[in-house]
Design a protein around this motif. Structure first.
Motif, PDB file in Angstrom:
ATOM      1  N   LYS A  24       3.008  -5.430  -7.575  1.00 34.47           N
ATOM      2  CA  LYS A  24       1.595  -5.093  -7.776  1.00 34.47           C
ATOM      3  C   LYS A  24       0.833  -5.130  -6.467  1.00 34.47           C
ATOM      4  O   LYS A  24       0.010  -4.243  -6.189  1.00 34.47           O
ATOM      5  CB  LYS A  24       0.963  -6.040  -8.786  1.00 34.47           C
ATOM      6  N   SER A  25       1.104  -6.123  -5.648  1.00 29.43           N
ATOM      7  CA  SER A  25       0.393  -6.243  -4.367  1.00 29.43           C
ATOM      8  C   SER A  25       0.746  -5.114  -3.403  1.00 29.43           C
ATOM      9  O   SER A  25       0.024  -4.867  -2.432  1.00 29.43           O
ATOM     10  CB  SER A  25       0.695  -7.592  -3.715  1.00 29.43           C
ATOM     11  N   ASN A  26       1.859  -4.408  -3.683  1.00 28.21           N
ATOM     12  CA  ASN A  26       2.284  -3.314  -2.818  1.00 28.21           C
ATOM     13  C   ASN A  26       1.837  -1.940  -3.306  1.00 28.21           C
ATOM     14  O   ASN A  26       2.123  -0.924  -2.670  1.00 28.21           O
ATOM     15  CB  ASN A  26       3.811  -3.315  -2.684  1.00 28.21           C
ATOM     16  N   LEU A  27       1.129  -1.903  -4.448  1.00 30.24           N
ATOM     17  CA  LEU A  27       0.711  -0.627  -5.001  1.00 30.24           C
ATOM     18  C   LEU A  27      -0.356   0.042  -4.134  1.00 30.24           C
ATOM     19  O   LEU A  27      -1.268  -0.616  -3.623  1.00 30.24           O
ATOM     20  CB  LEU A  27       0.182  -0.800  -6.417  1.00 30.24           C
ATOM     21  N   ALA A  28      -0.232   1.356  -4.015  1.00 27.74           N
ATOM     22  CA  ALA A  28      -1.221   2.129  -3.266  1.00 27.74           C
ATOM     23  C   ALA A  28      -2.432   2.466  -4.128  1.00 27.74           C
ATOM     24  O   ALA A  28      -3.502   2.785  -3.602  1.00 27.74           O
ATOM     25  CB  ALA A  28      -0.581   3.411  -2.743  1.00 27.74           C
ATOM     26  N   ARG A  29      -2.261   2.408  -5.442  1.00 26.09           N
ATOM     27  CA  ARG A  29      -3.341   2.726  -6.363  1.00 26.09           C
ATOM     28  C   ARG A  29      -3.024   2.092  -7.708  1.00 26.09           C
ATOM     29  O   ARG A  29      -1.887   1.647  -7.953  1.00 26.09           O
ATOM     30  CB  ARG A  29      -3.502   4.239  -6.516  1.00 26.09           C
ATOM     31  N   GLY A  54       0.781  -1.226   0.000  1.00 24.98           N
ATOM     32  CA  GLY A  54       0.000   0.000   0.000  1.00 24.98           C
ATOM     33  C   GLY A  54       0.812   1.275   0.000  1.00 24.98           C
ATOM     34  O   GLY A  54       0.266   2.357   0.242  1.00 24.98           O
ATOM     35  N   ARG A  55       2.087   1.172  -0.340  1.00 21.42           N
ATOM     36  CA  ARG A  55       2.965   2.340  -0.207  1.00 21.42           C
ATOM     37  C   ARG A  55       3.626   2.765  -1.517  1.00 21.42           C
ATOM     38  O   ARG A  55       4.338   3.765  -1.543  1.00 21.42           O
ATOM     39  CB  ARG A  55       4.054   2.045   0.835  1.00 21.42           C
ATOM     40  N   ILE A  56       3.434   2.026  -2.620  1.00 22.21           N
ATOM     41  CA  ILE A  56       4.135   2.296  -3.871  1.00 22.21           C
ATOM     42  C   ILE A  56       3.185   2.887  -4.914  1.00 22.21           C
ATOM     43  O   ILE A  56       2.069   2.397  -5.102  1.00 22.21           O
ATOM     44  CB  ILE A  56       4.782   1.016  -4.439  1.00 22.21           C
ATOM     45  N   CYS A  91       0.872   7.714  -1.334  1.00 26.41           N
ATOM     46  CA  CYS A  91       1.863   6.646  -1.270  1.00 26.41           C
ATOM     47  C   CYS A  91       3.146   7.211  -0.661  1.00 26.41           C
ATOM     48  O   CYS A  91       3.254   8.419  -0.431  1.00 26.41           O
ATOM     49  CB  CYS A  91       2.129   6.041  -2.644  1.00 26.41           C
ATOM     50  N   ASP A  92       4.102   6.322  -0.412  1.00 27.56           N
ATOM     51  CA  ASP A  92       5.349   6.734   0.245  1.00 27.56           C
ATOM     52  C   ASP A  92       6.541   6.736  -0.691  1.00 27.56           C
ATOM     53  O   ASP A  92       7.496   7.503  -0.485  1.00 27.56           O
ATOM     54  CB  ASP A  92       5.649   5.810   1.427  1.00 27.56           C
TER      55      ASP A  92
END
Length: 334
Positions: A185-190, A149-151, A208-209
């Motif tokens: 992909k699983s780490n994407l924020a959007r 959820g941060r990329i 995102c970070d």
């Protein structure tokens, strides 16, 4: 403007208005970015330059024109566009001692069809408030669940993304790269969207970070009053491939297969690859000159130093079809 560039432009103004010879250039780079270079070339050689700026479709235009094409040289960005031109048969192989001396082997086609002028690194933009610089280490690490959820990133099918995926394939193979893509992909924020600057804006706004982007966009954002705040909210960090360096891409030149002025074309290509021209071009575009003994501008150098990935860019380009297939298989943009 540097003293060097000012001197070259001054020399241009002293050049006679009429030149006996010419060379024709198709460019994916806007005229205002390359005109100082072309003016300096004319000042040095007396050869006039004619430029056609193309937003897209350069290869298709050259194919349609065939032997009637007026183009002598193409100037483009990204290894995928250079390799596309080579594969389409619209370039020709050239060799010269000057090109060999000024363009390292990893930044030129082994067969002599294109030569790099400058490079840019594919780096991580990271929130100054929410990410410690030491947290960003490798490209492989971007698949770690700690980034869930941060990329933010642009489309997986964009040439910049495909080049990075292609490099990952060369380093680790297709199966491992597919697993990596699934992890990222699983780490994407959007959902992937927008350009590299849009990702930095998303970091600034808290969506995102970290994000992937090219180094020169930092310079472009700092030029823009509205975007300066976005730029100042992030650090420029240089991840590496495990056991190698930071992924880079290239701005490059090639002589067309049907060049009507091949001698002048070679002179222009040699000039563009010269240390002086590389530094002017790198300054205008916030990129890195690659000739031995050259250095980036102070602003670019302040972003940090890095060791570039050792892969030849044509090796990376050879995996582009496989990279696109993997991006589609994992539905990266879905």
């Amino acid at each position: 403007m540097t003293i060097l560039r000012s001197a070259l432009i001054a020399a241009t103004l002293a050049t006679p208005a009429v030149a006996a010879e010419e060379v024709n250039l198709y460019s994916y780079r806007q005229p205002e970015l390359i005109q100082p270079l072309l003016d300096a070339f004319t000042a040095e050689t007396g050869i006039e330059t004619n430029v056609a700026f193309l937003a897209k479709g350069m290869v298709e235009r050259l194919q349609a024109e065939g032997k009637r094409s007026p183009a002598d040289v193409i100037l483009t960005v990204d290894i995928s566009r250079l390799s596309e031109a080579v594969e389409a048969g619209v370039t020709q192989s050239i060799e010269s001692e000057a090109l060999t001396a000024n363009v390292p082997a990893e930044y030129r086609d082994p067969e002599g069809h294109w030569y790099g002028v400058t490079t840019r690194a594919r780096i991580v933009y990271a929130s100054k408030d929410r990410v410690a610089p030491e947290e960003v280490t490798t490209y492989e690490d971007l698949a770690d669940p700690k980034w869930q959820g941060r990329i933010c990133t642009r489309s997986g099918t964009h040439p910049y993304t495909l080049a990075l995926v292609s490099a990952m394939i060369e380093h680790h193979g297709e199966e491992a790269t597919k697993t990596w893509l699934e992890g990222v992909k699983s780490n994407l924020a959007r959902k992937p969207q927008g350009n590299d600057r849009a990702q930095v804006k998303a970091i600034w706004s808290g969506e995102c970070d970290i994000s992937l982007g090219n180094t020169y966009y930092m310079g472009k954002m700092l030029e823009d009053a509205e975007q300066q705040e976005w730029a100042n909210s992030v650090n420029v960090l240089f991840p590496v491939f495990e056991g190698d360096g930071t992924h880079v891409n290239v701005s490059g030149v090639a002589m067309t297969k049907s060049s009507p002025n091949p001698e002048n074309a070679l002179k222009l290509i040699e000039f563009l690859a010269s240390p002086t021209a590389q530094e002017i071009y790198a300054e205008a575009n916030y990129e890195y000159p690659i000739a031995p003994g050259t250095a980036p501008t102070e602003l670019v150098a302040n972003w940090g130093s890095f060791e570039a990935d050792s892969l030849n860019l044509m090796t990376i380009a050879g995996h582009r079809a496989a990279a696109l297939k993997l991006v589609e298989e994992v539905d990266f943009d879905g």
